[in-house]
Scaffold this motif. Structure first.
Motif, PDB file in Angstrom:
ATOM      1  N   VAL A 284      25.515  -6.978 -38.569  1.00 35.60           N
ATOM      2  CA  VAL A 284      25.150  -6.715 -37.174  1.00 35.60           C
ATOM      3  C   VAL A 284      25.702  -5.373 -36.714  1.00 35.60           C
ATOM      4  N   VAL A 285      26.960  -5.124 -37.039  1.00 41.24           N
ATOM      5  CA  VAL A 285      27.590  -3.882 -36.585  1.00 41.24           C
ATOM      6  C   VAL A 285      26.929  -2.662 -37.238  1.00 41.24           C
ATOM      7  N   GLU A 286      26.548  -2.809 -38.511  1.00 44.60           N
ATOM      8  CA  GLU A 286      25.844  -1.704 -39.182  1.00 44.60           C
ATOM      9  C   GLU A 286      24.518  -1.398 -38.495  1.00 44.60           C
ATOM     10  N   ASP A 287      23.868  -2.442 -38.009  1.00 45.74           N
ATOM     11  CA  ASP A 287      22.539  -2.305 -37.389  1.00 45.74           C
ATOM     12  C   ASP A 287      22.585  -2.276 -35.869  1.00 45.74           C
ATOM     13  N   LEU A 288      23.709  -1.912 -35.327  1.00 48.85           N
ATOM     14  CA  LEU A 288      23.919  -2.030 -33.887  1.00 48.85           C
ATOM     15  C   LEU A 288      22.810  -1.381 -33.054  1.00 48.85           C
ATOM     16  N   ALA A 289      22.277  -0.282 -33.574  1.00 46.20           N
ATOM     17  CA  ALA A 289      21.267   0.481 -32.816  1.00 46.20           C
ATOM     18  C   ALA A 289      20.006  -0.335 -32.565  1.00 46.20           C
ATOM     19  N   LYS A 290      19.833  -1.409 -33.348  1.00 51.62           N
ATOM     20  CA  LYS A 290      18.645  -2.250 -33.207  1.00 51.62           C
ATOM     21  C   LYS A 290      18.645  -3.062 -31.915  1.00 51.62           C
ATOM     22  N   TYR A 291      19.827  -3.255 -31.353  1.00 46.41           N
ATOM     23  CA  TYR A 291      19.942  -4.212 -30.253  1.00 46.41           C
ATOM     24  C   TYR A 291      19.935  -3.567 -28.870  1.00 46.41           C
ATOM     25  N   LYS A 292      19.319  -4.294 -27.958  1.00 50.46           N
ATOM     26  CA  LYS A 292      19.262  -3.844 -26.565  1.00 50.46           C
ATOM     27  C   LYS A 292      20.421  -4.453 -25.762  1.00 50.46           C
ATOM     28  N   TYR A 293      20.622  -5.756 -25.976  1.00 52.34           N
ATOM     29  CA  TYR A 293      21.665  -6.460 -25.225  1.00 52.34           C
ATOM     30  C   TYR A 293      22.770  -6.877 -26.183  1.00 52.34           C
ATOM     31  N   ILE A 294      23.937  -6.289 -26.010  1.00 51.60           N
ATOM     32  CA  ILE A 294      25.042  -6.591 -26.913  1.00 51.60           C
ATOM     33  C   ILE A 294      26.152  -7.289 -26.113  1.00 51.60           C
ATOM     34  N   PHE A 295      26.351  -8.561 -26.433  1.00 53.68           N
ATOM     35  CA  PHE A 295      27.388  -9.348 -25.749  1.00 53.68           C
ATOM     36  C   PHE A 295      28.665  -9.291 -26.572  1.00 53.68           C
ATOM     37  N   VAL A 296      29.769  -8.926 -25.941  1.00 54.66           N
ATOM     38  CA  VAL A 296      31.034  -8.834 -26.686  1.00 54.66           C
ATOM     39  C   VAL A 296      32.194  -9.392 -25.878  1.00 54.66           C
ATOM     40  N   SER A 297      33.227  -9.784 -26.595  1.00 57.27           N
ATOM     41  CA  SER A 297      34.456 -10.192 -25.913  1.00 57.27           C
ATOM     42  C   SER A 297      35.285  -8.922 -25.688  1.00 57.27           C
ATOM     43  N   PRO A 298      36.148  -8.915 -24.672  1.00 57.84           N
ATOM     44  CA  PRO A 298      36.975  -7.719 -24.448  1.00 57.84           C
ATOM     45  C   PRO A 298      37.850  -7.401 -25.664  1.00 57.84           C
ATOM     46  N   GLU A 299      38.247  -8.445 -26.398  1.00 57.46           N
ATOM     47  CA  GLU A 299      39.086  -8.229 -27.580  1.00 57.46           C
ATOM     48  C   GLU A 299      38.350  -7.430 -28.655  1.00 57.46           C
ATOM     49  N   MET A 300      37.039  -7.725 -28.791  1.00 53.67           N
ATOM     50  CA  MET A 300      36.211  -7.038 -29.795  1.00 53.67           C
ATOM     51  C   MET A 300      36.178  -5.527 -29.524  1.00 53.67           C
ATOM     52  N   LEU A 301      36.257  -5.160 -28.239  1.00 53.06           N
ATOM     53  CA  LEU A 301      36.198  -3.744 -27.880  1.00 53.06           C
ATOM     54  C   LEU A 301      37.485  -2.999 -28.234  1.00 53.06           C
ATOM     55  N   GLN A 302      38.465  -3.751 -28.732  1.00 52.97           N
ATOM     56  CA  GLN A 302      39.692  -3.111 -29.202  1.00 52.97           C
ATOM     57  C   GLN A 302      39.667  -2.925 -30.716  1.00 52.97           C
ATOM     58  N   ASN A 303      38.579  -3.356 -31.331  1.00 56.51           N
ATOM     59  CA  ASN A 303      38.435  -3.222 -32.778  1.00 56.51           C
ATOM     60  C   ASN A 303      37.900  -1.822 -33.098  1.00 56.51           C
ATOM     61  N   SER A 304      38.666  -1.028 -33.852  1.00 56.41           N
ATOM     62  CA  SER A 304      38.307   0.388 -33.989  1.00 56.41           C
ATOM     63  C   SER A 304      37.033   0.579 -34.812  1.00 56.41           C
ATOM     64  N   TYR A 305      36.805  -0.295 -35.792  1.00 58.66           N
ATOM     65  CA  TYR A 305      35.585  -0.196 -36.600  1.00 58.66           C
ATOM     66  C   TYR A 305      34.354  -0.398 -35.714  1.00 58.66           C
ATOM     67  N   PHE A 306      34.416  -1.439 -34.892  1.00 55.32           N
ATOM     68  CA  PHE A 306      33.318  -1.744 -33.980  1.00 55.32           C
ATOM     69  C   PHE A 306      33.120  -0.614 -32.967  1.00 55.32           C
ATOM     70  N   MET A 307      34.214  -0.128 -32.416  1.00 52.20           N
ATOM     71  CA  MET A 307      34.114   0.927 -31.410  1.00 52.20           C
ATOM     72  C   MET A 307      33.533   2.212 -31.995  1.00 52.20           C
ATOM     73  N   ASN A 308      33.873   2.503 -33.246  1.00 53.68           N
ATOM     74  CA  ASN A 308      33.306   3.692 -33.903  1.00 53.68           C
ATOM     75  C   ASN A 308      31.793   3.637 -33.931  1.00 53.68           C
ATOM     76  N   LYS A 309      31.276   2.443 -34.236  1.00 50.47           N
ATOM     77  CA  LYS A 309      29.815   2.256 -34.291  1.00 50.47           C
ATOM     78  C   LYS A 309      29.229   2.335 -32.883  1.00 50.47           C
ATOM     79  N   LEU A 310      29.922   1.689 -31.966  1.00 51.49           N
ATOM     80  CA  LEU A 310      29.415   1.615 -30.593  1.00 51.49           C
ATOM     81  C   LEU A 310      29.347   3.006 -29.955  1.00 51.49           C
ATOM     82  N   ARG A 311      30.310   3.829 -30.257  1.00 49.75           N
ATOM     83  CA  ARG A 311      30.346   5.183 -29.691  1.00 49.75           C
ATOM     84  C   ARG A 311      29.111   5.990 -30.052  1.00 49.75           C
ATOM     85  N   ARG A 312      28.489   5.658 -31.176  1.00 51.43           N
ATOM     86  CA  ARG A 312      27.309   6.418 -31.605  1.00 51.43           C
ATOM     87  C   ARG A 312      26.055   6.009 -30.856  1.00 51.43           C
TER      88      ARG A 312
END
Ligand code: ZN
Length: 501
Positions: A98-126
């Protein structure tokens, strides 16, 4: 396309509910919005609809896993496949995919804890994030200080994502909580859409009983008398289970309990059975409720009262989302006082736990090396919640940066700081409890007017079957022998009912 057309085409509604359109217009125009809509007013449309107009992704920060799962499920049912919930329900492999394909999604539901994950945030920043939604935003204030410390970091997350438009949604917030939300999120030029927290279709009742045994008897009477489905709230897991079996012994059908100590699958099953009317009564702790969009709950009984009036309103707000007459009953006995006191104390680490963890860090964590949190917790008596609180304090105090201790801890200094902080929070928590207790014990003013004044609101017009102090005809809420509520056969119609809540 006109907003109303999208509303009809995508969600099947012909008109907006009160407050929705103004919020959506502001969000689309790129304005930061703080919105307070009562439970059941259709908050999700306020961010789902703009998603069809705005270019980029919509990130929705949500406090509960079940809440996210529900939303994604409902979106998929209306044919919106570009939605995903990223949380611990996904396996490692799934998460990776899912994280590799993040660009595919329109609505991304996350927990606040997930937003502290640096791998996830790196993808999200793009990604191009056009809207950053914080659902149940009161958690920033009510919970953030103690156990959802990651909520307090959302402002830096938004900055990293290029400061997208922000929509903070809540159902119950006092002036102080609204100030906390805007302050912690560091929001500029905020547009407020604040609607009354009141739900006039719910009758508000407090009933005093002399002893705990009287309370049990009274509860059984009410459950036998009232039209279900119903929810009964308890302060502890033990009580939820205990009363649940008591009701079963009394011959009441369709009863189950629900609390945070059950495994995820069991909880999901109970929730699904309750949602589909296979169960009529849920004995639960506050672990149940947020995100439970059941339109036809007819009563909410409090066997124990919560520690704040906000929590009380949220809990009774789970009744009557279909707009039909519903009732809230709070049973109160003099011995109830001890439980909320204990609950408040439990929210903070004890003096011994604090001293122990600080000593453990000092003796076992080398400077500039990554802290192994699992090992640290295994050494200590402190629980995960307590640790998060301490970790956050170490971070904002400049001791800890990205999981590494960067300067030596002076235990006395740090402990003094934490203890002062806890004392301050305890004073606040006790004030809130006091507010709740005064409201319960009042015997003169209308109960509705009572809680409205806490939110700086006034009762503008009389409410039928308002509260026990204004007199209520309880016969209206009685079980007339009908087996259940009207069943909605058409699943699309049922979904509509759920989605708008
Ligand atoms: Zn009243």
């Amino acid at each position: 396309m006109e907003l109303r057309n999208i509303l009809h085409e995508r969600f099947g509604y012909t008109s907006f509910r009160k407050g929705q359109q103004e919020i959506i217009e502001d969000v689309i125009a790129g304005r930061n919005v703080v919105a307070m809509l009562p439970t059941g007013a259709g908050k999700s449309i306020c961010y789902l609809l703009p998603g069809y107009i705005l270019d980029g992704a919509v990130i929705i920060v949500s406090p509960l896993l079940s809440l996210m799962e529900d939303q994604v499920h409902q979106l998929q049912m209306i044919g919106e496949k570009r939605s995903v919930a990223i949380n611990s329900f996904l396996s490692f492999e799934e998460k990776k995919r899912v994280v590799e394909d993040l660009a595919k999604y329109k609505y991304i539901f996350v927990s606040p804890e997930m937003l502290q994950n640096s791998y996830f945030m790196n993808k999200l920043r793009r990604l191009h994030v056009s809207l950053f939604v914080i659902d149940e935003a009161h958690c920033i204030s009510q919970w953030g200080h103690e156990f959802r410390t990651d909520y307090l970091k959302l402002s830096s997350v938004m900055k990293e994502l290029g400061s997208p438009t922000c929509l903070a949604l809540t159902a119950t917030a006092t002036k102080q909580v609204l100030k906390d939300i805007v302050g912690f999120l560091k929001l500029k030029d905020v547009h407020y859409h604040l609607h009354s927290i009141d739900r006039p279709n719910i009758s508000i009742n407090v009933e005093k009983v002399a002893t705990i045994d009287d309370k049990k008897r009274k509860l059984i009477e009410w459950v036998q008398r009232l039209q279900g489905p119903g929810m009964i709230y308890f302060s502890s897991r033990w009580w939820a289970e205990h009363i649940s079996s008591l009701l079963v012994e009394a011959g009441i059908k369709g009863v189950a309990y629900y609390h945070g100590g059950m495994d995820a699958e069991q909880r999901m099953l109970i929730q699904q059975q309750f949602l589909s009317d296979q169960l009529q009564i849920i004995c639960c702790t506050n672990a149940f409720g947020m995100g439970v969009n059941k339109p036809n709950v007819r009563y909410v009984i409090h066997f124990h009262y919560p520690t704040t009036i906000e929590a009380y309103l949220q809990e009774i707000g789970r009744a009557g989302r279909d707009g039909l007459p519903s009732i809230g009953i709070l049973l109160h006995s003099p011995s109830d006082q001890e439980l909320p006191e204990a609950l408040i104390q439990q929210e903070f680490p004890s003096k011994d736990e604090l001293e122990h963890i600080v000593a453990t860090i000092k003796n076992n964590v080398p400077l500039h090396q990554l802290i192994k949190e699992d090992e640290l917790l295994a050494f200590s008596t402190i629980n995960e919640t307590g640790w998060r609180f301490i970790k956050y304090q170490l971070e904002i105090g400049g001791w800890l940066i990205e999981g590494r201790l960067v300067k030596d801890i002076l235990p006395e200094e740090f402990l003094r700081h934490i203890k002062t902080l806890i004392e301050k929070r305890l004073v606040y928590k006790h004030q809130k409890l006091q507010e709740m207790s005064q409201w319960m014990h009042t015997s003169t003013t209308c109960r509705r007017q009572g809680y409205l004044s806490i939110f700086d609101e006034k009762l503008t017009k009389p409410v039928p079957q308002c509260c026990d102090l204004c007199k209520v005809d309880y016969q209206l809420y009685e079980n007339k022998g009908e087996t259940s509520e009207i069943k909605v056969k058409d699943w699309q119609q049922e979904l509509k009912l759920i989605l708008i809540k």
